[in-house]
Design a protein around this motif. Structure first.
Motif, PDB file in Angstrom:
ATOM      1  N   TRP A 329       1.029  -1.170   0.058  1.00 37.87           N
ATOM      2  CA  TRP A 329      -0.032  -0.103  -0.003  1.00 37.87           C
ATOM      3  C   TRP A 329       0.963   1.282  -0.144  1.00 37.87           C
ATOM      4  O   TRP A 329       1.338   1.711   1.001  1.00 37.87           O
ATOM      5  N   GLU A 331       2.406   4.899  -2.350  1.00 42.90           N
ATOM      6  CA  GLU A 331       1.935   5.916  -3.361  1.00 42.90           C
ATOM      7  C   GLU A 331       3.215   5.666  -4.352  1.00 42.90           C
ATOM      8  O   GLU A 331       4.460   5.692  -4.276  1.00 42.90           O
ATOM      9  N   LEU A 337      -2.041   5.244  -6.458  1.00 43.00           N
ATOM     10  CA  LEU A 337      -1.857   4.449  -5.432  1.00 43.00           C
ATOM     11  C   LEU A 337      -1.621   2.961  -5.816  1.00 43.00           C
ATOM     12  O   LEU A 337      -2.452   2.569  -6.747  1.00 43.00           O
TER      13      LEU A 337
END
Length: 391
Positions: A329, A331, A337
């Protein structure tokens, strides 16, 4: 990070804030999550045709001007034999809605009028909740009315589920004439509430208030059209105190303040209900920042949306055995994302069903879930799903 910051920050409440805590209860698959999403204006709760899609007890937050609505979705237990057999649910997955009702200012009881199994009576569990907290105002919401071809059924259901009494008034049906440009006057049925001639001194129902009930389904300007037959209600003797032993033969609740009829999936009449809820708010401090839509973390939203798709594409009880583990998870370089989630299944046959022929099923789940996540998070999302056997 932005969501976590908003949840940590003090609410940016106005000088004279108002608040209303709402608990939505009802049978599984009645449309509680769909209604909540419509009230929020964005999809943050999972929606599926299978029951118990929403597992976490999360709150939705609606902020409008100086008013904040906090909504909690609860699912009643499945104790009826035909329901538990039909849905094959583990008892541990079901929560006690009384936990949320303790803190609620208003209870919405949602009924799926298209479900022949449950629509003719409130479940014993719902009645127990209402009778245990009689001081909390309750509202009956008849959902999925668009799926009914014979609209007069709504009149019958309204009378059965309220025992012919709404806000201390008796429901009556009378004939009226509606004119339109294409045809002559045709009879239609209008359902109205008139004051009871007498009420039991043991009644614990809330007394009628002087506050205007804008948007009520039983407002004098509202009507429910039905064909041919008329509904006759007996003169009620006034609701009596409801003890647990009295609930076994009871089908309805005579203490509802209002009734609303809507189709949450298409947003029909949801705005009317929303206006009513905003009107019921009382002075009090906000609990959340105005930028918050839900108390869920982004990871919980992601898990719920992926599980929604799994429920849609896998048969029977198979989806309920899938365990979701997020491996990545973060960026990406362009602000997107990046999510990698591992789906653990107990059996090889389940794994083959989840993957599908040439990976078509898992590919479709990833594509649709990724699109929904982009709509929720308002950014590009790259979602990768892996399927493995539980160790």
């Amino acid at each position: 990070e932005e969501q976590n910051r908003l949840l940590r920050d003090q609410p940016d409440q106005p000088q004279n804030p108002k608040v209303l805590r709402i608990a939505i209860i009802g049978a599984p698959n009645a449309g509680k999550s769909t209604l909540c999403n419509q009230l929020l204006g964005r999809k943050v709760f999972p929606v599926s045709k299978k029951v118990h899609t929403t597992r976490c007890k999360a709150r939705g937050v609606v902020t409008y001007e100086d008013t904040q609505l906090m909504i909690v979705i609860e699912c009643v237990w499945l104790t009826h034999t035909h329901l538990s057999f039909r849905h094959k649910l583990d008892e541990a997955m079901l929560t006690d809605p009384r936990d949320s009702m303790k803190y609620a200012d208003l209870v919405l009881v949602l009924v799926d009028v298209s479900d022949h199994w449950t629509r003719n009576s409130l479940s014993k569990e719902v009645l127990e909740c209402l009778s245990q907290f009689p001081q909390i105002p309750s509202v009956l919401v008849l959902n999925k009315v668009d799926l009914l071809k014979k609209k007069f059924i709504l009149l019958e259901l309204a009378t059965e589920l309220t025992e012919g009494i709404v806000n201390g008034k008796k429901l009556e049906v009378r004939y009226a004439f509606k004119h339109n440009s294409s045809s002559s006057a045709k009879p239609s049925q209008i359902i109205e509430a008139s004051p009871l001639e007498s009420s039991s001194p043991e009644s614990h129902c809330l007394q009628e208030t002087d506050q205007a009930r804008e948007g009520s389904a039983w407002d004098s300007s509202s009507d429910v059209r039905a064909s041919e037959s008329s509904l006759v209600t007996e003169e009620p003797q006034g609701p009596k105190l409801h003890r647990p032993r009295d609930l076994q033969n009871r089908k309805g609740w005579p203490c509802f303040q209002e009734i609303f009829m809507l189709a949450a999936l298409h947003g029909e009449e949801v705005e009317t209900l929303k206006r009513y809820l905003l009107m019921q708010a009382k002075p009090g401090p906000w609990e959340f920042h105005s930028g918050v839509l839900t108390s869920q973390s982004p990871q919980e939203i992601c898990d719920n949306i992926i599980r929604e798709k799994i429920l849609e594409y896998l048969p029977l009880e198979v989806p309920y055995g899938v365990i979701q583990v997020t491996e990545m998870w973060e960026e990406g370089p362009s602000g997107e994302l990046l999510i990698v989630q591992n789906l653990l299944v107990p059996r090889k046959s389940h794994m083959m069903m989840l993957i599908g022929r040439r990976g078509k099923v898992i590919g479709r789940i990833a594509q649709e879930a990724g699109q929904d996540l982009m709509n929720v998070f308002l950014c590009d999302v790259r979602l990768k799903l892996k399927v493995e056997m539980k160790s």
